[in-house]
Design a protein around this motif. Structure first.
Motif, PDB file in Angstrom:
ATOM      1  N   ASN A 126       0.805  -1.222   0.000  1.00 22.75           N
ATOM      2  CA  ASN A 126       0.000   0.000   0.000  1.00 22.75           C
ATOM      3  C   ASN A 126       0.838   1.271   0.000  1.00 22.75           C
ATOM      4  O   ASN A 126       0.293   2.378   0.086  1.00 22.75           O
ATOM      5  N   ILE A 173      -5.107  -2.123  -0.823  1.00 21.65           N
ATOM      6  CA  ILE A 173      -4.958  -3.571  -0.821  1.00 21.65           C
ATOM      7  C   ILE A 173      -5.229  -4.066   0.592  1.00 21.65           C
ATOM      8  O   ILE A 173      -4.534  -3.693   1.543  1.00 21.65           O
ATOM      9  N   GLN A 214      -4.939 -10.623  -2.606  1.00 17.06           N
ATOM     10  CA  GLN A 214      -4.983  -9.453  -3.493  1.00 17.06           C
ATOM     11  C   GLN A 214      -3.580  -8.907  -3.712  1.00 17.06           C
ATOM     12  O   GLN A 214      -3.207  -8.549  -4.840  1.00 17.06           O
ATOM     13  N   ALA A 215      -2.769  -8.837  -2.648  1.00 18.24           N
ATOM     14  CA  ALA A 215      -1.396  -8.326  -2.760  1.00 18.24           C
ATOM     15  C   ALA A 215      -0.560  -9.210  -3.667  1.00 18.24           C
ATOM     16  O   ALA A 215       0.199  -8.720  -4.515  1.00 18.24           O
ATOM     17  N   LEU A 225      -1.731  -8.630  -7.355  1.00 18.23           N
ATOM     18  CA  LEU A 225      -1.402  -7.321  -7.921  1.00 18.23           C
ATOM     19  C   LEU A 225       0.104  -7.097  -8.029  1.00 18.23           C
ATOM     20  O   LEU A 225       0.584  -6.533  -9.015  1.00 18.23           O
TER      21      LEU A 225
END
Length: 286
Positions: free
Chosen positions: A60, A70, A75-76, A79
């Motif tokens: 982030n 995030i 998700q992290a 991405l």
């Protein structure tokens, strides 16, 4: 006595060689495994609360420029991607080694210099179409870890080195050679080889001041060499001296670059200054 034999002699009494955390090494090994899935990786990170916190804080940071917040490890992982995630974890782990005080050396400024050099190395890698820009980032991040080794294990020598830089207006590399007989690239290569990192990274660290001496990784060593010079010129962080570094024209020629190209890339690095400083600050706090 060879350079490596001399280095082994100097560090013979070192019993507490700094190592990367086992959890970070495990994740790095998973990332290199072609059978590892994003779900597998996320599951392992989630099971380590400390690592999960670090990943979310770094993901982030303004450095990565994601517009949405995030909020989860899956998700992290998705991405950031595996290679970038590895460098985020490595950044947090390596910073712990910079937590040394009372040395007379500005370690936070050295850390900013290292993050900036890593960023510059990635910019160079993309510019010259080096096939792995994240590996270039890793090499840039680690290029000055030898200075931390000197600070940790040869503190009295470091005091002399810092004084020599100040009194004689020489580079820290030359002051190290004069004081110890070896400079920080040798110490850095020594420690990361013991972490089991690839030969290309070891060579890039060992020869980042003299890339033409590299046997197997001239491209990577050359990228870090140019990135280090660019970071000094951009004046982001501090590597230990304020010397203006000239570029070996052979290295520029190899990469089909000129001074004009360096000015363009310096401007691009300057544009990332706030993000670099924010990333360094967040890595220091996790």
């Amino acid at each position: 006595m060879t350079r490596h034999e001399y280095l082994d002699k100097i560090l013979a009494k070192v019993t507490d060689v700094p190592t990367l955390p086992a959890s970070v090494l495990h994740v790095m090994q998973m990332i290199e495994d072609p059978l590892c899935s994003a779900a597998d990786l996320a599951r392992v990170i989630q099971n380590d609360p400390g690592m999960a916190t670090k990943v979310l804080k770094l993901a982030n940071s303004p450095f990565y420029g994601f517009r949405q917040k995030i909020t989860s490890i899956p998700q992290a992982v998705t991405l950031l991607g595996f290679a970038t995630l590895k460098n985020a974890l490595l950044s947090a782990a390596v910073f712990d080694m910079f937590r040394i005080s009372g040395t007379g050396f500005d370690m936070p400024a050295l850390w900013k210099h290292s993050v900036a050099t890593a960023t510059a190395a990635k910019l160079f890698a993309k510019r010259v179409r080096y096939p792995n820009s994240e590996k270039a980032f890793t090499a840039g991040l680690l290029h000055d870890v030898g200075k931390v080794m000197i600070a940790r294990y040869l503190p009295s020598s470091l005091l002399t080195i810092v004084q020599t830089v100040h009194d004689k207006n020489v580079s820290i590399y030359d002051a190290e050679q004069h004081t110890i007989g070896l400079a920080h690239p040798s110490f850095g290569a020594w420690v990361i080889s013991r972490w089991g990192l690839p030969t290309q990274l070891v060579e890039a660290v060992e020869y980042h001041h003299h890339p033409t001496r590299a046997k197997y990784a001239f491209d990577l060593a050359g990228i870090v060499y140019l990135a280090n010079i660019l970071t000094h010129r951009a004046n982001i962080g501090n590597g230990g001296d304020l010397m203006i570094r000239e570029v070996d024209p052979k290295v520029l020629e190899y990469f089909s670059m000129n001074e004009s190209t360096l000015y363009d890339l310096r401007d691009a690095l300057h544009a990332k200054r706030l993000e670099i400083e924010a990333f360094a600050s967040i890595a220091a706090s996790v």
